[in-house]
Design a protein around this motif. Structure first.
Motif, PDB file in Angstrom:
ATOM      1  N   UNK A   2       0.841  -1.185   0.000  1.00 39.30           N
ATOM      2  CA  UNK A   2       0.000   0.000   0.000  1.00 39.30           C
ATOM      3  C   UNK A   2       0.885   1.247   0.000  1.00 39.30           C
ATOM      4  N   UNK A   3       0.447   2.344  -0.608  1.00 40.36           N
ATOM      5  CA  UNK A   3       1.198   3.592  -0.696  1.00 40.36           C
ATOM      6  C   UNK A   3       2.394   3.522  -1.649  1.00 40.36           C
ATOM      7  N   UNK A   4       2.575   2.401  -2.349  1.00 36.32           N
ATOM      8  CA  UNK A   4       3.682   2.351  -3.295  1.00 36.32           C
ATOM      9  C   UNK A   4       3.119   2.437  -4.705  1.00 36.32           C
ATOM     10  N   UNK A   5       3.896   3.045  -5.592  1.00 37.24           N
ATOM     11  CA  UNK A   5       3.434   3.166  -6.965  1.00 37.24           C
ATOM     12  C   UNK A   5       4.173   2.122  -7.801  1.00 37.24           C
ATOM     13  N   UNK A   6       3.414   1.082  -8.236  1.00 36.10           N
ATOM     14  CA  UNK A   6       4.054   0.018  -9.001  1.00 36.10           C
ATOM     15  C   UNK A   6       3.619   0.093 -10.459  1.00 36.10           C
ATOM     16  N   UNK A   7       4.582  -0.093 -11.353  1.00 41.77           N
ATOM     17  CA  UNK A   7       4.232  -0.154 -12.773  1.00 41.77           C
ATOM     18  C   UNK A   7       4.382  -1.611 -13.187  1.00 41.77           C
ATOM     19  N   UNK A   8       3.280  -2.217 -13.692  1.00 38.12           N
ATOM     20  CA  UNK A   8       3.305  -3.641 -14.049  1.00 38.12           C
ATOM     21  C   UNK A   8       3.222  -3.789 -15.564  1.00 38.12           C
ATOM     22  N   UNK A   9       3.940  -4.750 -16.075  1.00 36.45           N
ATOM     23  CA  UNK A   9       3.930  -4.977 -17.516  1.00 36.45           C
ATOM     24  C   UNK A   9       3.894  -6.492 -17.737  1.00 36.45           C
ATOM     25  N   UNK A  10       3.003  -6.926 -18.661  1.00 39.32           N
ATOM     26  CA  UNK A  10       2.952  -8.367 -18.936  1.00 39.32           C
ATOM     27  C   UNK A  10       3.650  -8.620 -20.267  1.00 39.32           C
ATOM     28  N   UNK A  11       4.661  -9.472 -20.244  1.00 41.82           N
ATOM     29  CA  UNK A  11       5.427  -9.741 -21.470  1.00 41.82           C
ATOM     30  C   UNK A  11       5.171 -11.193 -21.894  1.00 41.82           C
ATOM     31  N   UNK A  16       3.054 -19.945 -24.754  1.00 43.75           N
ATOM     32  CA  UNK A  16       1.875 -19.184 -24.296  1.00 43.75           C
ATOM     33  C   UNK A  16       1.934 -18.794 -22.820  1.00 43.75           C
ATOM     34  N   UNK A  17       3.171 -18.816 -22.308  1.00 40.68           N
ATOM     35  CA  UNK A  17       3.291 -18.332 -20.925  1.00 40.68           C
ATOM     36  C   UNK A  17       3.579 -16.828 -20.948  1.00 40.68           C
ATOM     37  N   UNK A  18       3.421 -16.184 -19.804  1.00 42.24           N
ATOM     38  CA  UNK A  18       3.670 -14.742 -19.743  1.00 42.24           C
ATOM     39  C   UNK A  18       4.537 -14.409 -18.539  1.00 42.24           C
ATOM     40  N   UNK A  19       5.265 -13.312 -18.669  1.00 42.46           N
ATOM     41  CA  UNK A  19       6.082 -12.862 -17.529  1.00 42.46           C
ATOM     42  C   UNK A  19       5.491 -11.544 -17.039  1.00 42.46           C
ATOM     43  N   UNK A  20       5.334 -11.447 -15.730  1.00 43.47           N
ATOM     44  CA  UNK A  20       4.844 -10.193 -15.162  1.00 43.47           C
ATOM     45  C   UNK A  20       6.055  -9.425 -14.604  1.00 43.47           C
ATOM     46  N   UNK A  21       6.281  -8.249 -15.173  1.00 44.17           N
ATOM     47  CA  UNK A  21       7.421  -7.440 -14.709  1.00 44.17           C
ATOM     48  C   UNK A  21       6.865  -6.269 -13.908  1.00 44.17           C
ATOM     49  N   UNK A  22       7.313  -6.117 -12.687  1.00 41.11           N
ATOM     50  CA  UNK A  22       6.848  -4.958 -11.903  1.00 41.11           C
ATOM     51  C   UNK A  22       8.031  -4.066 -11.579  1.00 41.11           C
ATOM     52  N   UNK A  23       7.760  -2.785 -11.624  1.00 42.89           N
ATOM     53  CA  UNK A  23       8.814  -1.812 -11.353  1.00 42.89           C
ATOM     54  C   UNK A  23       8.286  -0.877 -10.269  1.00 42.89           C
ATOM     55  N   UNK A  24       9.043  -0.733  -9.183  1.00 46.45           N
ATOM     56  CA  UNK A  24       8.610   0.143  -8.093  1.00 46.45           C
ATOM     57  C   UNK A  24       8.976   1.586  -8.461  1.00 46.45           C
ATOM     58  N   UNK A  25       7.953   2.385  -8.809  1.00 44.15           N
ATOM     59  CA  UNK A  25       8.214   3.756  -9.263  1.00 44.15           C
ATOM     60  C   UNK A  25       7.929   4.778  -8.163  1.00 44.15           C
TER      61      UNK A  25
END
Ligand code: ADP
Length: 263
Positions: A2-11, A16-25
């Motif tokens: 909570x209170x953190x700004x996360x940027x998530x990207x699905x690659x 047919x699998x996917x990678x979830x990349x999160x970046x703490x902004x």
């Protein structure tokens, strides 16, 4: 999270699998917000004197037969406001220089006694004989930037004079404390309520805006002090009691740590 700004990207990934990349902004969002606040505050601070100047210029051009006394009074006020803008711009430029990576600190041996003497004379001139301003120097010389240290010490000394009513005392001292050399500015002035202390080095943070302006403050002095001290690996401790006075204590690293100062 909570209170953190996360940027998530699905690659998409193989099979047919996917990678979830999160970046703490969170940190970059905080810096962006500080930058926006600074621009808003700086614009507001510059707009106020400019409004006064424009107002008087309009009066002067609409009143060609303005009497000499009013003209002189208007010119005096306009000059004061122009000087206020000048001080603000100087302090903003100083701050941006201190923060710039292209402006590394040049560490050199700094002889402290004459530096403190200069700051003392400046503080006495500012006080105009209305305070008892004294200094004592009993500590080692250090390495750093004489120009930056002079400006930081002068800011602390000028605050002590500006926030101490006439008749009060201001003392500058350079001593060898247990943690390292210390520059201490003590005053018997108006003091600061505890709840403000942690925010004092923020740009444009003032306990009392009108008192700061009356005494020609820009609201950037302690922010400049903070940046100079950061560059010297020094710390600032503020001890104060409302109505009694304040102590601003600058502690420099002890000798063995100073050997690693950037050059
Ligand atoms: P300013 O130009 O307003 O003095 P500073 O950044 O130097 O800006 O200081 C921020 C605020 O901290 C001041 O507006 C004042 O409220 C408070 N302050 C700083 N030094 C002192 C002091 N010696 N005694 C009381 N208040 C102080």
């Amino acid at each position: 999270l909570r209170d953190r700004k996360l940027i998530c990207q699905i690659i998409p990934f193989e099979n047919r699998r996917q990678i979830l990349v999160t970046h703490d902004a969170t940190e970059s969002a905080r810096i962006e917000e500080m930058r926006r606040d600074f621009i808003a505050n700086a614009s507001h601070e510059l707009r106020t004197p400019l409004t006064v100047i424009v107002g008087f210029l309009e009066i002067a051009s609409a009143t060609p037969d303005l009497d000499a006394a009013s003209r002189a009074a208007h010119l005096k006020l306009m000059t004061e406001q122009a000087h206020r803008m000048q001080r603000l711009i100087e302090d903003m430029l100083t701050l941006s220089r201190l923060e710039s990576v292209d402006y590394p600190m040049r560490a050199e041996p700094v002889v402290i006694a004459p530096l403190v003497e200069d700051v003392l004379q400046e503080a006495r001139a500012l006080s105009g004989g209305q305070h008892e301003v004294t200094a004592s120097v009993d500590g080692p010389d250090i390495e750093g930037s004489a120009e930056e240290l002079r400006s930081a010490f002068a800011n602390l000394a000028s605050n002590a004079v500006r926030y101490t009513p006439p008749g009060g005392k201001v003392k500058l001292s350079w001593t060898n404390g247990p943690a390292g050399p210390q520059f201490i500015v003590s005053d018997t002035g108006i003091g600061i309520d505890q709840r403000h202390i942690a925010r004092l080095t923020e740009r444009f943070y003032r306990v009392d805006k009108s008192r700061s302006r009356e005494t020609q403050g820009t609201g950037l002095g302690l922010a400049i002090v903070k940046h100079v001290l950061l560059r010297h690996h020094a710390t600032l401790t503020i001890k104060s009691e409302a109505g009694k006075g304040s102590n601003f204590i600058v502690t420099f690293p002890a000798t063995h740590e100073r050997a690693t100062l950037p050059r």
